[in-house]
Scaffold this motif. Structure first.
Motif, PDB file in Angstrom:
ATOM      1  N   LEU A 242       0.706  -1.164   0.107  1.00 13.96           N
ATOM      2  CA  LEU A 242       0.013   0.037  -0.031  1.00 13.96           C
ATOM      3  C   LEU A 242       0.833   1.262  -0.016  1.00 13.96           C
ATOM      4  N   SER A 243       2.218   0.974  -0.249  1.00 11.79           N
ATOM      5  CA  SER A 243       2.957   2.311   0.006  1.00 11.79           C
ATOM      6  C   SER A 243       2.913   3.438  -1.000  1.00 11.79           C
ATOM      7  N   ARG A 244       2.107   3.067  -1.935  1.00  7.44           N
ATOM      8  CA  ARG A 244       1.786   4.206  -2.951  1.00  7.44           C
ATOM      9  C   ARG A 244       0.313   4.780  -2.965  1.00  7.44           C
ATOM     10  N   GLN A 245      -0.213   4.200  -2.037  1.00  2.00           N
ATOM     11  CA  GLN A 245      -1.845   4.591  -1.857  1.00  2.00           C
ATOM     12  C   GLN A 245      -1.890   6.062  -1.265  1.00  2.00           C
ATOM     13  N   THR A 246      -2.339   7.074  -2.172  1.00  2.00           N
ATOM     14  CA  THR A 246      -2.211   8.526  -1.869  1.00  2.00           C
ATOM     15  C   THR A 246      -3.109   8.736  -0.682  1.00  2.00           C
ATOM     16  N   ASP A 247      -4.312   8.301  -0.826  1.00  2.00           N
ATOM     17  CA  ASP A 247      -5.407   8.407   0.223  1.00  2.00           C
ATOM     18  C   ASP A 247      -5.102   7.942   1.604  1.00  2.00           C
ATOM     19  N   LEU A 248      -4.491   6.678   1.653  1.00  2.29           N
ATOM     20  CA  LEU A 248      -4.013   6.192   2.843  1.00  2.29           C
ATOM     21  C   LEU A 248      -2.838   6.970   3.523  1.00  2.29           C
ATOM     22  N   LEU A 249      -1.932   7.412   2.617  1.00  2.24           N
ATOM     23  CA  LEU A 249      -0.779   8.114   3.098  1.00  2.24           C
ATOM     24  C   LEU A 249      -1.298   9.431   3.674  1.00  2.24           C
ATOM     25  N   GLU A 250      -2.245  10.253   2.960  1.00  2.00           N
ATOM     26  CA  GLU A 250      -2.684  11.589   3.587  1.00  2.00           C
ATOM     27  C   GLU A 250      -3.702  10.994   5.035  1.00  2.00           C
TER      28      GLU A 250
ATOM     29  N   VAL B 245      -2.972   8.786   7.245  1.00  2.00           N
ATOM     30  CA  VAL B 245      -1.956   8.536   8.171  1.00  2.00           C
ATOM     31  C   VAL B 245      -1.282   9.871   8.687  1.00  2.00           C
ATOM     32  N   ALA B 246      -1.176  10.450   7.716  1.00  2.00           N
ATOM     33  CA  ALA B 246      -0.218  11.878   8.194  1.00  2.00           C
ATOM     34  C   ALA B 246      -1.109  12.927   8.754  1.00  2.00           C
ATOM     35  N   ALA B 247      -2.614  12.830   8.676  1.00  2.00           N
ATOM     36  CA  ALA B 247      -3.421  13.792   8.976  1.00  2.00           C
ATOM     37  C   ALA B 247      -3.505  13.308  10.785  1.00  2.00           C
ATOM     38  N   THR B 248      -3.191  12.219  11.182  1.00  2.00           N
ATOM     39  CA  THR B 248      -3.276  11.798  12.626  1.00  2.00           C
ATOM     40  C   THR B 248      -2.139  12.449  13.441  1.00  2.00           C
ATOM     41  N   ARG B 249      -1.025  13.263  12.739  1.00  2.00           N
ATOM     42  CA  ARG B 249       0.054  13.991  13.197  1.00  2.00           C
ATOM     43  C   ARG B 249       0.868  12.827  14.237  1.00  2.00           C
ATOM     44  N   ARG B 250       0.725  11.443  13.895  1.00  2.00           N
ATOM     45  CA  ARG B 250       1.665  10.574  14.373  1.00  2.00           C
ATOM     46  C   ARG B 250       2.703  10.045  13.424  1.00  2.00           C
ATOM     47  N   PRO B 251       3.997  10.094  13.786  1.00  2.00           N
ATOM     48  CA  PRO B 251       4.916   9.665  12.889  1.00  2.00           C
ATOM     49  C   PRO B 251       4.723   8.338  12.010  1.00  2.00           C
TER      50      PRO B 251
ATOM     51  N   VAL C   4       7.954  10.172   0.437  1.00  2.00           N
ATOM     52  CA  VAL C   4       8.120  11.142   1.440  1.00  2.00           C
ATOM     53  C   VAL C   4       7.648  12.494   1.398  1.00  2.00           C
ATOM     54  N   ALA C   5       7.785  12.964   0.009  1.00  2.00           N
ATOM     55  CA  ALA C   5       7.177  14.012  -0.580  1.00  2.00           C
ATOM     56  C   ALA C   5       5.611  14.204  -0.342  1.00  2.00           C
ATOM     57  N   LYS C   6       4.941  13.244  -0.372  1.00  2.00           N
ATOM     58  CA  LYS C   6       3.468  13.019  -0.312  1.00  2.00           C
ATOM     59  C   LYS C   6       3.259  13.276   1.118  1.00  2.00           C
ATOM     60  N   LEU C   7       4.176  12.541   2.168  1.00  2.00           N
ATOM     61  CA  LEU C   7       3.598  12.746   3.402  1.00  2.00           C
ATOM     62  C   LEU C   7       3.825  14.002   3.964  1.00  2.00           C
ATOM     63  N   GLN C   8       5.003  14.742   3.642  1.00  2.00           N
ATOM     64  CA  GLN C   8       5.511  15.999   3.849  1.00  2.00           C
ATOM     65  C   GLN C   8       4.436  17.019   3.784  1.00  2.00           C
ATOM     66  N   SER C   9       3.735  16.891   2.418  1.00  2.00           N
ATOM     67  CA  SER C   9       2.915  17.691   1.780  1.00  2.00           C
ATOM     68  C   SER C   9       1.507  17.561   2.521  1.00  2.00           C
ATOM     69  N   PHE C  10       1.268  16.550   3.192  1.00  2.00           N
ATOM     70  CA  PHE C  10       0.214  16.211   3.999  1.00  2.00           C
ATOM     71  C   PHE C  10       0.386  16.521   5.405  1.00  2.00           C
ATOM     72  N   GLY C  11       1.628  17.117   6.026  1.00  3.50           N
ATOM     73  CA  GLY C  11       1.797  17.289   7.294  1.00  3.50           C
ATOM     74  C   GLY C  11       2.164  16.352   8.139  1.00  3.50           C
ATOM     75  N   ALA C  12       2.839  15.134   7.590  1.00  2.00           N
ATOM     76  CA  ALA C  12       3.289  14.243   8.711  1.00  2.00           C
ATOM     77  C   ALA C  12       4.333  14.687   9.400  1.00  2.00           C
ATOM     78  N   SER C  13       3.979  14.296  10.802  1.00  2.00           N
ATOM     79  CA  SER C  13       5.226  14.785  11.895  1.00  2.00           C
ATOM     80  C   SER C  13       6.272  14.094  11.929  1.00  2.00           C
ATOM     81  N   GLY C  14       6.707  13.065  10.854  1.00  2.00           N
ATOM     82  CA  GLY C  14       7.914  12.106  10.807  1.00  2.00           C
ATOM     83  C   GLY C  14       7.671  11.123   9.977  1.00  2.00           C
ATOM     84  N   THR C  15       8.567  10.873   9.098  1.00  2.00           N
ATOM     85  CA  THR C  15       8.599   9.655   8.279  1.00  2.00           C
ATOM     86  C   THR C  15       9.831   8.680   8.287  1.00  2.00           C
ATOM     87  N   LEU C  16       9.441   7.444   8.571  1.00  2.00           N
ATOM     88  CA  LEU C  16      10.418   6.536   8.522  1.00  2.00           C
ATOM     89  C   LEU C  16      10.201   5.662   7.072  1.00  2.00           C
ATOM     90  N   LEU C  17      11.144   5.057   6.347  1.00  2.00           N
ATOM     91  CA  LEU C  17      11.111   4.104   5.182  1.00  2.00           C
ATOM     92  C   LEU C  17      11.677   2.772   5.733  1.00  2.00           C
TER      93      LEU C  17
END
Length: 278
Positions: free
Chosen positions: A120-128, A130-136, A154-167
């Protein structure tokens, strides 16, 4: 240009360049009869003795199963109750998979790090979501993706305001039923600015190779080799599924590490980490 991965905070644990090697570990799926808590308690003992920062991992639902009859776990509501108990009795930060957008908010009420599965790593709606929760967020690289393509995640998550990203690197599909690891993926994904986790247990999976294609098999004996190589390549954290009796685990037993083999593996990994940091 050498991009230094920004540290990501998961509860009291910091992951990133210049920080200690972190362990993300636990059973593949939450199991009945207090097994999940027992594994968490043993992990606390092991990591406490070795001074290894620990994040506890378990899945409340394994939605991606080879067979519809495979054990999936207790479900969302009961799973969050299990995590509440683990956190109350061990003090550990916890992580689990998010499979659907509607799961993100209720999971984030309890869980410290949200994990997006590789498929699911490319699923934009899911990334948005999880980012909206403000959890890493920890996103596992798709088996079908090049390491450098994860910069777009990473760029998607940053644009959605994610508080931190791990890969997380967990192998790349090679032909049918085989995963391979290219350890160049670790620095290549770190170039995105995200710390990189190496999943040494899912990397040894043999998809659809067990029980006539109905289950995933694995080469458990190769886990230490891959873990040590990943630490030598500079990963920021290790991801390991562990179990006291992998042959009887409810899920992913063939690619789970016997938990009593963990201390010796961690000692070697810590020595490698120290050597490359000198």
């Amino acid at each position: 240009m050498d991009v230094v991965p920004n540290p990501v905070s998961v509860g009291p644990v910091q992951i990133g360049r210049g920080r200690p090697l972190v362990l993300i570990a636990g059973p593949c799926v939450m199991e009945p009869n207090d097994m999940t808590l027992r594994i968490a308690v043993r992990l606390v003992e092991i990591c406490g003795e070795l001074n290894v920062p620990l994040i506890f991992k378990a899945s409340f639902d394994k939605a991606n199963r080879t067979s519809g009859s495979s054990f999936r776990g207790p479900g969302l509501e009961e799973g969050m109750n299990v995590f509440r108990r683990v956190k109350a009795e061990t003090g550990l930060p916890v992580t689990t998979d998010v499979h659907e957008t509607h799961q993100a908010a209720p999971i984030a009420e309890v869980v410290d790090l949200l994990q997006v599965p590789s498929f699911l790593s490319r699923q934009t709606d899911l990334l948005e979501a999880v980012a909206a929760t403000r959890r890493p967020v920890n996103v596992k690289k798709g088996q079908f993706m090049a390491p450098w393509d994860m910069a777009n995640v990473v760029a998607k998550l940053q644009s959605f305001g994610a508080s931190g990203t791990l890969l997380t690197e967990r192998g790349t599909t090679f032909g049918y039923g085989r995963l391979v690891n290219d350890f160049r993926a670790i620095p290549q994904m770190q170039a995105s600015g995200a710390p990189v986790v190496f999943d040494a247990t899912h990397s040894v999976q043999l998809p659809s190779a067990g029980e006539g294609g109905k289950t995933t098999a694995g080469q458990r004996e190769m886990i230490p080799t891959l873990a040590k190589a990943a630490v030598a390549a500079g990963c920021d954290a290790l991801f390991l599924e562990v179990h006291p009796d992998p042959d009887r685990a409810c899920s992913d037993g063939p690619n789970s590490l016997q938990i009593e083999d963990l201390p010796s593996l961690l000692r070697v990994c810590l020595r490698i980490r120290e050597a490359i940091s000198a």
